[in-house]
Structure formats: C-alpha cells, structure tokens
Design a protein around this motif. Structure first.
Motif, PDB file in Angstrom:
ATOM      1  N   GLY A 137      12.338-150.474 -54.938  1.00 29.49           N
ATOM      2  CA  GLY A 137      12.253-149.921 -53.264  1.00 29.49           C
ATOM      3  C   GLY A 137      11.623-150.861 -52.252  1.00 29.49           C
ATOM      4  O   GLY A 137      12.124-150.825 -51.303  1.00 29.49           O
ATOM      5  N   SER A 138      10.285-151.302 -52.921  1.00 27.39           N
ATOM      6  CA  SER A 138       9.869-152.120 -52.052  1.00 27.39           C
ATOM      7  C   SER A 138      10.454-153.435 -51.490  1.00 27.39           C
ATOM      8  O   SER A 138      10.557-153.770 -50.435  1.00 27.39           O
ATOM      9  CB  SER A 138       8.398-152.366 -52.287  1.00 27.39           C
ATOM     10  OG  SER A 138       7.510-151.162 -52.570  1.00 27.39           O
ATOM     11  N   MET A 139      11.104-153.703 -52.512  1.00 26.25           N
ATOM     12  CA  MET A 139      11.962-155.163 -52.265  1.00 26.25           C
ATOM     13  C   MET A 139      13.100-154.910 -51.260  1.00 26.25           C
ATOM     14  O   MET A 139      13.314-155.759 -50.346  1.00 26.25           O
ATOM     15  CB  MET A 139      12.529-155.689 -53.501  1.00 26.25           C
ATOM     16  CG  MET A 139      13.070-157.250 -53.497  1.00 26.25           C
ATOM     17  SD  MET A 139      12.224-158.474 -52.625  1.00 26.25           S
ATOM     18  CE  MET A 139      11.150-158.822 -53.847  1.00 26.25           C
ATOM     19  N   MET A 140      13.618-153.783 -51.404  1.00 26.96           N
ATOM     20  CA  MET A 140      14.771-153.465 -50.562  1.00 26.96           C
ATOM     21  C   MET A 140      14.202-153.494 -49.165  1.00 26.96           C
ATOM     22  O   MET A 140      14.882-153.623 -48.173  1.00 26.96           O
ATOM     23  CB  MET A 140      15.522-152.161 -51.049  1.00 26.96           C
ATOM     24  CG  MET A 140      16.132-152.393 -52.218  1.00 26.96           C
ATOM     25  SD  MET A 140      17.088-151.007 -52.933  1.00 26.96           S
ATOM     26  CE  MET A 140      18.564-150.764 -51.956  1.00 26.96           C
ATOM     27  N   LEU A 141      13.052-152.838 -48.860  1.00 26.06           N
ATOM     28  CA  LEU A 141      12.480-152.805 -47.466  1.00 26.06           C
ATOM     29  C   LEU A 141      12.163-154.128 -47.149  1.00 26.06           C
ATOM     30  O   LEU A 141      12.255-154.338 -45.883  1.00 26.06           O
ATOM     31  CB  LEU A 141      11.214-152.109 -47.648  1.00 26.06           C
ATOM     32  CG  LEU A 141      11.248-150.462 -47.942  1.00 26.06           C
ATOM     33  CD1 LEU A 141      10.042-149.685 -47.855  1.00 26.06           C
ATOM     34  CD2 LEU A 141      12.165-149.777 -46.596  1.00 26.06           C
ATOM     35  N   ILE A 142      11.535-155.048 -47.745  1.00 27.24           N
ATOM     36  CA  ILE A 142      11.233-156.384 -47.541  1.00 27.24           C
ATOM     37  C   ILE A 142      12.916-156.999 -47.277  1.00 27.24           C
ATOM     38  O   ILE A 142      12.909-157.843 -46.333  1.00 27.24           O
ATOM     39  CB  ILE A 142      10.905-157.205 -48.891  1.00 27.24           C
ATOM     40  CG1 ILE A 142       9.145-156.521 -49.027  1.00 27.24           C
ATOM     41  CG2 ILE A 142      10.732-158.587 -48.458  1.00 27.24           C
ATOM     42  CD1 ILE A 142       8.891-157.231 -50.253  1.00 27.24           C
ATOM     43  N   ASN A 143      13.773-156.680 -48.082  1.00 31.49           N
ATOM     44  CA  ASN A 143      15.185-157.473 -47.791  1.00 31.49           C
ATOM     45  C   ASN A 143      15.470-157.152 -46.279  1.00 31.49           C
ATOM     46  O   ASN A 143      16.072-157.956 -45.461  1.00 31.49           O
ATOM     47  CB  ASN A 143      16.220-156.734 -48.674  1.00 31.49           C
ATOM     48  CG  ASN A 143      17.356-157.604 -48.493  1.00 31.49           C
ATOM     49  OD1 ASN A 143      17.539-158.751 -48.387  1.00 31.49           O
ATOM     50  ND2 ASN A 143      18.482-156.857 -48.560  1.00 31.49           N
ATOM     51  N   GLU A 144      15.250-155.627 -45.791  1.00 32.73           N
ATOM     52  CA  GLU A 144      15.850-155.278 -44.387  1.00 32.73           C
ATOM     53  C   GLU A 144      14.913-155.957 -43.594  1.00 32.73           C
ATOM     54  O   GLU A 144      15.317-155.893 -42.209  1.00 32.73           O
ATOM     55  CB  GLU A 144      15.404-153.742 -44.326  1.00 32.73           C
ATOM     56  CG  GLU A 144      16.460-152.931 -45.334  1.00 32.73           C
ATOM     57  CD  GLU A 144      16.150-151.341 -45.097  1.00 32.73           C
ATOM     58  OE1 GLU A 144      15.350-151.052 -44.484  1.00 32.73           O
ATOM     59  OE2 GLU A 144      16.981-150.919 -46.057  1.00 32.73           O
ATOM     60  N   ARG A 145      13.659-156.227 -43.937  1.00 34.67           N
ATOM     61  CA  ARG A 145      12.964-156.875 -42.676  1.00 34.67           C
ATOM     62  C   ARG A 145      13.017-158.331 -42.525  1.00 34.67           C
ATOM     63  O   ARG A 145      12.573-158.638 -41.619  1.00 34.67           O
ATOM     64  CB  ARG A 145      11.263-156.713 -43.248  1.00 34.67           C
ATOM     65  CG  ARG A 145      10.539-155.185 -42.783  1.00 34.67           C
ATOM     66  CD  ARG A 145       9.255-155.363 -43.014  1.00 34.67           C
ATOM     67  NE  ARG A 145       8.429-156.019 -44.196  1.00 34.67           N
ATOM     68  CZ  ARG A 145       8.262-155.122 -45.205  1.00 34.67           C
ATOM     69  NH1 ARG A 145       8.234-153.918 -45.278  1.00 34.67           N
ATOM     70  NH2 ARG A 145       7.584-155.569 -46.416  1.00 34.67           N
ATOM     71  N   MET A 146      13.738-158.979 -43.359  1.00 31.65           N
ATOM     72  CA  MET A 146      14.004-160.331 -43.398  1.00 31.65           C
ATOM     73  C   MET A 146      15.045-160.674 -42.579  1.00 31.65           C
ATOM     74  O   MET A 146      15.615-161.797 -42.833  1.00 31.65           O
ATOM     75  CB  MET A 146      13.780-160.904 -44.586  1.00 31.65           C
ATOM     76  CG  MET A 146      12.459-160.797 -45.376  1.00 31.65           C
ATOM     77  SD  MET A 146      12.557-161.737 -46.931  1.00 31.65           S
ATOM     78  CE  MET A 146      12.311-163.460 -46.538  1.00 31.65           C
ATOM     79  N   GLY A 147      15.578-160.053 -41.666  1.00 28.53           N
ATOM     80  CA  GLY A 147      16.730-160.489 -40.823  1.00 28.53           C
ATOM     81  C   GLY A 147      18.059-160.537 -41.497  1.00 28.53           C
ATOM     82  O   GLY A 147      18.590-159.565 -41.926  1.00 28.53           O
TER      83      GLY A 147
END
Length: 560
Positions: free
Chosen positions: A253-263
């Motif tokens: 879940g945290s990695m998918m949020l990171i993925n969204e934040r990375m443009g």
C-alpha cells in the motif's frame, strides 16, 4: 498508444518492497539488493536504479541500514554488504543478548527516563547503538537525496488501526494523525531515532508490546515542540505503534502511494515476500473430560485457604500455653530453655498463620466484592442464569473449552488474519491496469521444489533453462523454513540459514527477472520497440542462473 506506455522504460526507476518475517525477511532482502547490484541495464546496476523503498518488520532492518548507507559520502555497496553481514553473523549477533541485558539493567532506564521499561524499548535502545542503524530520521530529509528519492518504513497505529508510515515524503504517520497536525509533527519528525523506527516496525504481536508515540520517541520532553505535540487531543494519551505487518506485511500500500507521488510513476515495483500461503492447521484439544470436580467446587476449595482456620488459632493457643506454663515451672522445678525455644517457634508460626488468614480474608472479601460488581455491571441480566450454570461444569471440560478458544484466537491473530490481509493487498497490487508490465513478486518459497495447494506442479517457467537443480531447491527449502525470529538458534546455525536466505534472495531475483523479461517480449503491447539492452541483461541473468544451479551460494561467497 497511450502516453503512459510511451514513457515506459523498464528498470529506469525501481521500487522495492521488503516484507516482514524476522531475520528470514532481513537476509532474504539482503540477497535481493546484493543481486540487483550484481547485474546492469544500460550500463547501470539495477540497484542504482532503485528510487524507492517500502519495508515492514524484519525487512525494515535491511531497508533502514541500506537507505542510511546510500547517503554516506563513501558509500560502496560491497563494503555495506560486508559490514551488515558481519554485524549479524551468529558469532557476532548480540541483538537479543543486548536487549535482554538492557531490560534487566536499572541504570539504562534511569538514563532513558522518557522510555517505558519494556522489551520493545530495550530492543529500540539496542538497535540505536548499532553502527548500521545509528542516527535519526534526519538522514532521509535532505532536499537532494542520493539515489533513493523516497523511503517508507511501515508500522501500525493502535488508535485507528491504520498503517503508520515513517517516510521522508508525504505525511509522517497517517491521515488522522497528521492531516490537522502537520506543523506539530513535522517539528519533531527528524528527531525520531532510527532504532525506534526499526523497533516500531518489527514489534510483532504477543512477542512484544507497542511503543507509545510520542512518549517513547523523544528524549527531550521539556522542549516546546514536544509539549505542543503532546498537548494535542490525538496525542495527549499517546498512540500505540506496533508491527507494520498487522495492516500490510508486504508494504504494498505504501509503495503504491509512492508510485502515485512520483509523477510518471515507477517503471518496476518488486515485492519481495517471505510470507507464506502455508499455516499450521488449528487442531482442537482432544483431551478427555470426566467428573473430577466442578468449577464451583474448585473455586470454593481455593477460597478456603484465604480465611482464618481453627487450626491457626489452636497453634497460636498451644504456643502461648507452652511459653506461659514453662515460665510458671509447670513442667519442672525451673523453666526449660528448650521449651521456651519450641514454644516461641509454635507461637510465631501461629501468629504468622493467623495474620495471614486475617489479611487474606479481608483481601478475598474485597476482591470478590469488586468482581461481583464488575460482573453485574457488564453481564446483561438475561444472560446471568446461563453464565452462572458454568459453575456446574466439570473443570476438565472448562479447561478444554478455554484451550480451544485460546489456541484458535492465536491462530487467527498470527496466521488467518495476516494471510487474509496478504491476499487483499496482492489483489489490490495486481488489479491496477497502470501497473501492467511494471511489477514483479519474488517469494522465498518460489524455488524450494515444493508443490502448493494453489498450483498444479511447481509453477516453473518452462522457457527458463536449466530447471532449478536439486541443490538450488534444497537451499530454497532450508531458507523458506526459517522461523520468524530476531535471533539465530542452534538449528539456524547448523543449517547455515543466514547464508541460505541471502542466496535464496539472489537466485530468486535472478529467476524472476528472467521470467519478467520473457513475459515482456511476449507482450506485443508493451511499447518496447528495441529489446537490445533487455537481451543483454537476459544473457547476463541466464549466465548467473546456470552458475546458481551449480553452486547456489557462489555470490554469497564472493561478497562476504
């Protein structure tokens, strides 16, 4: 063709998830990063392309140490590997020993009055002293962060039951504990010690107790920043923080949020998981029940000891008479010294028993009165008769009923619940169309040669040659059977589990990367026009794969 596919470049930006699972997770993760450092794409090691980390529990030990090392000016992966490896070899690993010593040492808690005396805080202090973990979250707050752009070390809060994220981008904690308190939380986030971060992520239920935020985290509790945060309604009583695996043991879940934040997002997310589909089936207590004694009889028998008995008074009376009659020369022409001694002993014993009975009787009356009040206040009146009938049940039957409840509850907490959360998180991960061709999952049991209840056969890719050798499968099986602990026992040492786990991470990463490239080449809609560099990478992977099949520990031997 969509813009999303046009911009897709495999291996340019990689995110790694490291699951929980004690040392099994820690050293499997070390195997993953060490193999990624060993192979290159477009002239750059795959590890150098890792831009994000999300870790849980045992995986956080490796993630914190690696993320910290990358920021150092003299960073060299091979040097990091040797340092981390040597820190945790069975002959050097003193983590458990140091934690227990701290728990027992009064001086430690006098020197750290901000921390509650507990096993998990003892581990936190032990982590904080280790060079590979020493320091604060300030390490990850630089505006220009070397190589890694985003790190997230996951725990679970016990106020809302949500993932609590120690991360350098986005909110620190979770929405309810950050959204309206950004100023107060951000004023302290860089002071959080990495030892506390690791302890928060790895304190698994039953084995440990939660840490309390902010109480256990900040030494200077006289600072205005601490007082500002502690004065808020959300934090005034403290927030329990515990194992990240409770909410998401893979950090997906945290990695998918990171993925969204990375443009444009990450080009590849690798979930590295030492969790298992397996669990020891729950078995009922099959002990026989009889007619030995009812619950009421047993309770009454125990309560009989907490009262003044006639025997206590008789012993007291006999002691008094012995001393009195001896002083009156009833037993002879003059008092006997021996009788004084015997009489005094009997008298003292009688006084002790009588006082004990008196105090116990008062305590019993007080406790029973309190229990009766609690019972009446919390048990609905329609259920009173049903519950009271339990007093008539045989004690062996009640014991069996309690055993079944306890063992099934423990199975639910430690196995059923975690496995269900695991399935839900993977369903989320593999349901996202945007992540097509951007995800790999490596599991510690993938290449151990064992069939699973969910697949026919062993699930190997027929196009990858050679098939896993017996020796490679044997190493994988030894690694996958490592228990979830934060120490090495004699069995672990005898089976060389530390090195087999590292090797398992290495050859599993090699295998899954080969499988990933083969699947990319089959997909006509992948958007990749030129496979030249991918073919070069595959050739290197294939060469390593053949070597792993001959000697599964070859890369470990080179690096250690």
């Amino acid at each position: 063709m969509s813009e999303d596919i046009k911009t897709f470049q495999p291996f340019n930006n990689i995110g790694l998830c490291f699951s929980g699972g004690g040392y099994r997770a820690t050293f499997y993760a070390l195997g993953i990063v060490s193999y990624l450092d060993n192979v290159s794409y477009n002239g750059i090691s795959l590890l150098s392309s890792v831009k994000a980390l999300s870790s849980v529990s045992g995986g956080t030990l490796l993630a914190v140490a690696y993320a910290k090392a990358v920021q150092e000016d003299d960073y060299d992966f091979k040097a990091f590997f040797k340092t981390f490896y040597n820190t945790f070899t069975p002959k050097n690993d003193k983590l458990l020993e140091n934690a227990i010593a701290k728990l027992e040492d009064n001086t430690v808690w006098k020197n750290n009055p901000h921390k509650k005396r507990s096993l998990i805080n003892a581990f936190a202090l032990a982590y904080a002293e280790m060079p590979v973990f020493k320091g604060s979250f300030q390490h990850f707050e630089n505006k220009v962060i070397k190589q890694l752009e985003q790190v997230c070390f996951n725990a679970t809060d016990f106020s809302f039951g949500l993932t609590y994220r120690f991360q350098n981008r986005g909110y620190f904690g979770n929405n309810p504990l950050y959204r309206n308190y950004q100023k107060e939380v951000n004023a302290l986030r860089n002071d959080v010690q990495l030892g506390d971060v690791i302890a928060s992520s790895s304190c698994f239920p039953v084995g440990f107790e939660p840490l309390v935020f902010p109480d256990d985290y900040f030494e200077n509790q006289d600072s205005q920043a601490y007082k500002n945060l502690k004065g808020l309604d959300r934090f005034i009583d403290g927030v329990g923080i515990m194992d990240g695996g409770i909410a998401d043991n893979q950090g997906i879940g945290s990695m998918m949020l990171i993925n969204e934040r990375m443009g444009d997002g990450l080009d590849l997310i690798m979930v590295n998981d030492v969790g298992s589909y397996k669990m020891k089936p729950w078995q009922q207590d099959t002990s026989r029940t009889g007619k030995s004694s009812t619950v009421k009889m047993v309770v009454n028998k125990i309560l009989q000891y907490f009262t003044i008995k006639p025997l206590y008074v008789i012993i007291l009376f006999v002691g008094v008479l012995l001393v009195l009659f001896n002083s009156m020369s009833v037993f002879g022409p003059e008092p006997y010294t021996g009788l004084y001694i015997v009489g005094s002993i009997v008298l003292g014993f009688g006084v002790l028993l009588t006082v004990f009975g008196l105090v116990a009787s008062v305590v019993k009356t007080s406790i029973l009165g309190r229990l009766k009040r609690v019972f009446k206040e919390n048990v609905p009146e329609p259920l009173l008769d049903d519950i009271l009938t339990f007093q008539k049940l045989d004690i062996s039957l009640v014991q069996r009923m309690l055993t079944d409840r306890l063992t099934s509850a423990m199975t639910m907490i430690n196995d059923v619940f975690l496995k269900q959360m695991r399935r839900l998180n993977y369903d989320l991960f593999y349901s996202k169309p945007r992540l097509k061709n951007r995800r790999i999952t490596t599991t510690v049991y993938k290449l151990n040669g064992q069939e699973t209840p969910y697949n026919k056969g062993k699930g190997y890719n027929k196009d990858i040659k050679p098939h896993p050798s017996k020796s490679l499968q044997s190493v994988g099986l030894t690694a996958s059977k490592t228990p979830t602990t934060l120490w090495w026992d004699q069995t672990d040492i005898a089976k060389n589990r530390m090195e087999t786990l590292i090797a398992c991470g290495q050859f599993t990463a090699c295998y899954e990367l080969m499988d990933y490239i083969l699947e990319l080449k089959k997909d006509e809609k992948s958007g990749i026009a030129d496979f030249t560099e991918l073919d070069k990478l595959y050739e290197a992977l294939e060469k390593d794969w053949k070597t792993f099949n001959k000697s599964p520990l070859w890369l470990v031997d080179e690096l250690k």
